[in-house]
Design a protein around this motif. Structure first.
Motif, PDB file in Angstrom:
ATOM      1  N   TRP A   7       0.762  -1.143   0.010  1.00 23.11           N
ATOM      2  CA  TRP A   7       0.247   0.054   0.000  1.00 23.11           C
ATOM      3  C   TRP A   7       0.845   1.114  -0.021  1.00 23.11           C
ATOM      4  O   TRP A   7       0.714   2.329  -0.627  1.00 23.11           O
ATOM      5  CB  TRP A   7      -0.803  -0.060   1.189  1.00 23.11           C
ATOM      6  CG  TRP A   7      -1.747   1.241   1.659  1.00 23.11           C
ATOM      7  CD1 TRP A   7      -1.591   1.957   2.435  1.00 23.11           C
ATOM      8  CD2 TRP A   7      -2.621   1.683   0.636  1.00 23.11           C
ATOM      9  NE1 TRP A   7      -2.305   3.244   2.286  1.00 23.11           N
ATOM     10  CE2 TRP A   7      -3.263   2.909   1.238  1.00 23.11           C
ATOM     11  CE3 TRP A   7      -3.248   1.257  -0.520  1.00 23.11           C
ATOM     12  CZ2 TRP A   7      -4.162   3.714   0.781  1.00 23.11           C
ATOM     13  CZ3 TRP A   7      -4.197   1.964  -1.138  1.00 23.11           C
ATOM     14  CH2 TRP A   7      -4.734   3.295  -0.400  1.00 23.11           C
ATOM     15  N   ILE A   8       1.944   1.175   0.857  1.00 19.12           N
ATOM     16  CA  ILE A   8       2.867   2.521   0.829  1.00 19.12           C
ATOM     17  C   ILE A   8       3.646   2.842  -0.602  1.00 19.12           C
ATOM     18  O   ILE A   8       3.485   4.027  -1.063  1.00 19.12           O
ATOM     19  CB  ILE A   8       3.744   2.328   1.984  1.00 19.12           C
ATOM     20  CG1 ILE A   8       3.158   2.148   3.524  1.00 19.12           C
ATOM     21  CG2 ILE A   8       4.927   3.498   1.860  1.00 19.12           C
ATOM     22  CD1 ILE A   8       4.109   2.015   4.750  1.00 19.12           C
ATOM     23  N   LYS A   9       3.994   1.622  -1.117  1.00 18.02           N
ATOM     24  CA  LYS A   9       4.652   1.721  -2.372  1.00 18.02           C
ATOM     25  C   LYS A   9       3.620   2.019  -3.600  1.00 18.02           C
ATOM     26  O   LYS A   9       4.087   2.944  -4.537  1.00 18.02           O
ATOM     27  CB  LYS A   9       5.015   0.236  -2.612  1.00 18.02           C
ATOM     28  CG  LYS A   9       5.849   0.222  -3.984  1.00 18.02           C
ATOM     29  CD  LYS A   9       6.409  -0.903  -4.477  1.00 18.02           C
ATOM     30  CE  LYS A   9       7.319  -0.982  -5.681  1.00 18.02           C
ATOM     31  NZ  LYS A   9       7.733  -2.456  -6.035  1.00 18.02           N
ATOM     32  N   PHE A  10       2.176   1.644  -3.462  1.00 21.56           N
ATOM     33  CA  PHE A  10       1.265   2.225  -4.249  1.00 21.56           C
ATOM     34  C   PHE A  10       1.152   3.898  -4.208  1.00 21.56           C
ATOM     35  O   PHE A  10       0.923   4.372  -5.291  1.00 21.56           O
ATOM     36  CB  PHE A  10      -0.019   1.327  -3.833  1.00 21.56           C
ATOM     37  CG  PHE A  10      -1.010   2.022  -4.847  1.00 21.56           C
ATOM     38  CD1 PHE A  10      -1.163   1.683  -5.899  1.00 21.56           C
ATOM     39  CD2 PHE A  10      -2.168   2.868  -4.252  1.00 21.56           C
ATOM     40  CE1 PHE A  10      -2.250   2.006  -6.940  1.00 21.56           C
ATOM     41  CE2 PHE A  10      -3.378   3.272  -4.928  1.00 21.56           C
ATOM     42  CZ  PHE A  10      -3.322   2.734  -6.361  1.00 21.56           C
ATOM     43  N   LEU A  11       1.171   4.206  -2.899  1.00 19.54           N
ATOM     44  CA  LEU A  11       0.968   5.626  -2.852  1.00 19.54           C
ATOM     45  C   LEU A  11       2.159   6.365  -3.332  1.00 19.54           C
ATOM     46  O   LEU A  11       1.911   7.758  -3.468  1.00 19.54           O
ATOM     47  CB  LEU A  11       0.660   5.849  -1.331  1.00 19.54           C
ATOM     48  CG  LEU A  11      -0.703   5.295  -0.714  1.00 19.54           C
ATOM     49  CD1 LEU A  11      -0.746   5.578   0.579  1.00 19.54           C
ATOM     50  CD2 LEU A  11      -2.014   5.979  -1.233  1.00 19.54           C
ATOM     51  N   PHE A  12       3.261   5.895  -2.976  1.00 14.24           N
ATOM     52  CA  PHE A  12       4.613   6.572  -3.545  1.00 14.24           C
ATOM     53  C   PHE A  12       4.675   6.866  -5.039  1.00 14.24           C
ATOM     54  O   PHE A  12       4.830   5.818  -5.859  1.00 14.24           O
ATOM     55  CB  PHE A  12       5.543   5.922  -2.952  1.00 14.24           C
ATOM     56  CG  PHE A  12       7.042   6.763  -3.109  1.00 14.24           C
ATOM     57  CD1 PHE A  12       7.314   7.988  -2.491  1.00 14.24           C
ATOM     58  CD2 PHE A  12       7.810   6.417  -4.143  1.00 14.24           C
ATOM     59  CE1 PHE A  12       8.296   8.865  -2.699  1.00 14.24           C
ATOM     60  CE2 PHE A  12       8.998   7.088  -4.370  1.00 14.24           C
ATOM     61  CZ  PHE A  12       9.239   8.318  -3.657  1.00 14.24           C
ATOM     62  N   ASP A  13       4.771   8.161  -5.577  1.00 13.97           N
ATOM     63  CA  ASP A  13       4.915   8.281  -7.110  1.00 13.97           C
ATOM     64  C   ASP A  13       6.055   9.240  -6.821  1.00 13.97           C
ATOM     65  O   ASP A  13       5.731  10.589  -6.592  1.00 13.97           O
ATOM     66  CB  ASP A  13       3.821   8.848  -7.413  1.00 13.97           C
ATOM     67  CG  ASP A  13       3.758   8.852  -9.137  1.00 13.97           C
ATOM     68  OD1 ASP A  13       4.972   9.257  -9.726  1.00 13.97           O
ATOM     69  OD2 ASP A  13       2.771   8.995  -9.689  1.00 13.97           O
ATOM     70  N   ARG A  67      -1.877  13.854  -1.170  1.00 17.13           N
ATOM     71  CA  ARG A  67      -1.044  12.828  -2.077  1.00 17.13           C
ATOM     72  C   ARG A  67       0.372  13.021  -2.070  1.00 17.13           C
ATOM     73  O   ARG A  67       1.048  12.139  -2.274  1.00 17.13           O
ATOM     74  CB  ARG A  67      -1.765  12.971  -3.515  1.00 17.13           C
ATOM     75  CG  ARG A  67      -3.127  12.420  -3.680  1.00 17.13           C
ATOM     76  CD  ARG A  67      -3.712  12.872  -5.030  1.00 17.13           C
ATOM     77  NE  ARG A  67      -3.842  14.286  -5.352  1.00 17.13           N
ATOM     78  CZ  ARG A  67      -4.129  14.919  -6.437  1.00 17.13           C
ATOM     79  NH1 ARG A  67      -4.390  14.282  -7.281  1.00 17.13           N
ATOM     80  NH2 ARG A  67      -4.037  16.192  -6.478  1.00 17.13           N
ATOM     81  N   ALA A  68       0.776  14.269  -1.753  1.00 18.70           N
ATOM     82  CA  ALA A  68       2.394  14.366  -1.591  1.00 18.70           C
ATOM     83  C   ALA A  68       3.088  13.860  -0.477  1.00 18.70           C
ATOM     84  O   ALA A  68       4.102  13.461  -0.577  1.00 18.70           O
ATOM     85  CB  ALA A  68       2.386  15.961  -1.533  1.00 18.70           C
ATOM     86  N   THR A  69       2.150  13.621   0.652  1.00 15.02           N
ATOM     87  CA  THR A  69       2.778  13.015   2.161  1.00 15.02           C
ATOM     88  C   THR A  69       2.159  11.563   2.158  1.00 15.02           C
ATOM     89  O   THR A  69       2.483  11.238   3.452  1.00 15.02           O
ATOM     90  CB  THR A  69       2.477  14.107   3.116  1.00 15.02           C
ATOM     91  OG1 THR A  69       1.274  14.388   3.270  1.00 15.02           O
ATOM     92  CG2 THR A  69       3.293  15.539   2.579  1.00 15.02           C
ATOM     93  N   PHE A 120       1.611   7.206   6.163  1.00 18.30           N
ATOM     94  CA  PHE A 120       1.268   5.833   6.303  1.00 18.30           C
ATOM     95  C   PHE A 120       2.798   5.024   6.785  1.00 18.30           C
ATOM     96  O   PHE A 120       2.721   3.827   7.597  1.00 18.30           O
ATOM     97  CB  PHE A 120       0.982   5.126   4.894  1.00 18.30           C
ATOM     98  CG  PHE A 120      -0.675   5.259   5.086  1.00 18.30           C
ATOM     99  CD1 PHE A 120      -1.498   4.717   5.858  1.00 18.30           C
ATOM    100  CD2 PHE A 120      -1.154   6.169   3.979  1.00 18.30           C
ATOM    101  CE1 PHE A 120      -2.891   4.915   5.758  1.00 18.30           C
ATOM    102  CE2 PHE A 120      -2.441   6.495   3.944  1.00 18.30           C
ATOM    103  CZ  PHE A 120      -3.327   5.878   4.667  1.00 18.30           C
ATOM    104  N   GLN A 121       3.852   5.382   6.375  1.00 20.16           N
ATOM    105  CA  GLN A 121       5.069   4.857   6.793  1.00 20.16           C
ATOM    106  C   GLN A 121       5.389   5.162   8.134  1.00 20.16           C
ATOM    107  O   GLN A 121       5.723   4.359   9.127  1.00 20.16           O
ATOM    108  CB  GLN A 121       6.376   5.359   6.009  1.00 20.16           C
ATOM    109  CG  GLN A 121       6.652   4.751   4.778  1.00 20.16           C
ATOM    110  CD  GLN A 121       7.909   5.269   3.988  1.00 20.16           C
ATOM    111  OE1 GLN A 121       8.757   5.295   4.793  1.00 20.16           O
ATOM    112  NE2 GLN A 121       7.743   5.463   2.696  1.00 20.16           N
ATOM    113  N   ALA A 122       5.000   6.405   8.524  1.00 18.49           N
ATOM    114  CA  ALA A 122       5.030   6.786  10.309  1.00 18.49           C
ATOM    115  C   ALA A 122       3.929   5.942  11.026  1.00 18.49           C
ATOM    116  O   ALA A 122       4.412   5.577  12.158  1.00 18.49           O
ATOM    117  CB  ALA A 122       4.847   8.347  10.292  1.00 18.49           C
ATOM    118  N   LEU A 123       2.930   5.602  10.463  1.00 15.23           N
ATOM    119  CA  LEU A 123       1.964   4.842  11.105  1.00 15.23           C
ATOM    120  C   LEU A 123       2.401   3.297  11.488  1.00 15.23           C
ATOM    121  O   LEU A 123       2.211   2.956  12.431  1.00 15.23           O
ATOM    122  CB  LEU A 123       0.600   4.752  10.265  1.00 15.23           C
ATOM    123  CG  LEU A 123      -0.598   4.089  10.920  1.00 15.23           C
ATOM    124  CD1 LEU A 123      -1.019   4.605  12.332  1.00 15.23           C
ATOM    125  CD2 LEU A 123      -1.918   4.183  10.015  1.00 15.23           C
TER     126      LEU A 123
END
Length: 239
Positions: free
Chosen positions: A118-124, A137-139, A144-147
């Protein structure tokens, strides 16, 4: 006649009995001494009767030793006897031997929201950098990594606390009653819960203090925002 004479002598003896006998000739003093003698004999006789009755009715206590009794035998003896002791051959025992703790975390820590996919999917990489910092969308991936790290921190703290609790020992020279054992265990578990919360807060506070005191800047540059103002002439000024 002889019987009547003996009766009169005995009656006279008890009437005139005086254990406080002195050389006084005062009849009132002698009369008082005789009454005190009768009172003393009556109290002494009553005390002897009570002592004799207690001695006859008193049941002698016996000490019976039962080696290695089972739990059912111990509970039965507790119900039937008051003065009972059960010394322990081992005065201490680790909680791990008779306590099983389980932890329940927030459902988000077991969901796909903190999964690497999921984290990889959000990262662009191409769009995240150029987007405005206030745009979620920028953060999103970073948040989610912090979570994910917070969930991992809670897992680690709780697991370490449970392992530490298992190494603690219950110490008692005698077998505890069921109520006392439950009260002791409840108090120890409550203390364990409070210490676990304190450990998590201490670790989280350390992370915050370390980040702010060292003025760490995230890679996506969202810690600070630099705004400029361009007037009609084309001049650029800090906002």
């Amino acid at each position: 006649m002889e019987h009547e004479s003996m009766t009169c002598c005995l009656r006279k003896f008890f009437v005139e009995l005086n254990i406080f006998e002195t050389d006084t000739t005062d009849e009132r003093q002698k009369h008082l001494q005789r009454w005190l003698t009768r009172l003393y004999i009556s109290v002494l006789s009553l005390a002897m009767i009570i002592l004799a009755a207690y001695t006859i009715t008193n049941v002698s206590a016996r000490q019976i030793e039962i080696p290695n009794p089972s739990l059912s035998t111990y509970l039965e003896l507790c119900n039937n006897h008051e003065n009972m002791k059960c010394p322990c051959t081992q005065i201490s025992a680790n909680y791990q031997g008779f306590v099983q703790l389980s932890s329940i975390f927030h459902q988000v820590c077991a969901s796909d929201l903190i999964s690497p996919e999921w984290i990889k999917f959000l990262f662009d990489n191409n769009k995240t950098i150029v987007r405005y910092a206030a745009d979620f969308r920028a953060t999103a991936s970073i948040q989610f990594q912090a979570l994910q790290e917070l969930c991992q921190l809670s897992f680690t703290v709780v697991q370490d606390s449970i392992e530490g609790f298992y190494t603690n020992e219950l110490i008692s020279g005698e077998l505890l009653s069921e109520n006392l054992f439950k009260a002791q265990l409840k108090a120890d578990i409550a203390r364990f819960q409070m210490s676990t919360i304190s450990d998590f807060r201490r670790a989280l506070t350390f992370m915050r203090s370390f980040t702010f005191s060292n003025a760490l800047i995230p890679a996506i540059e969202t810690a600070y925002t630099f705004l400029v103002y361009v007037d009609d002439s084309g001049a650029v000024y800090p906002w």
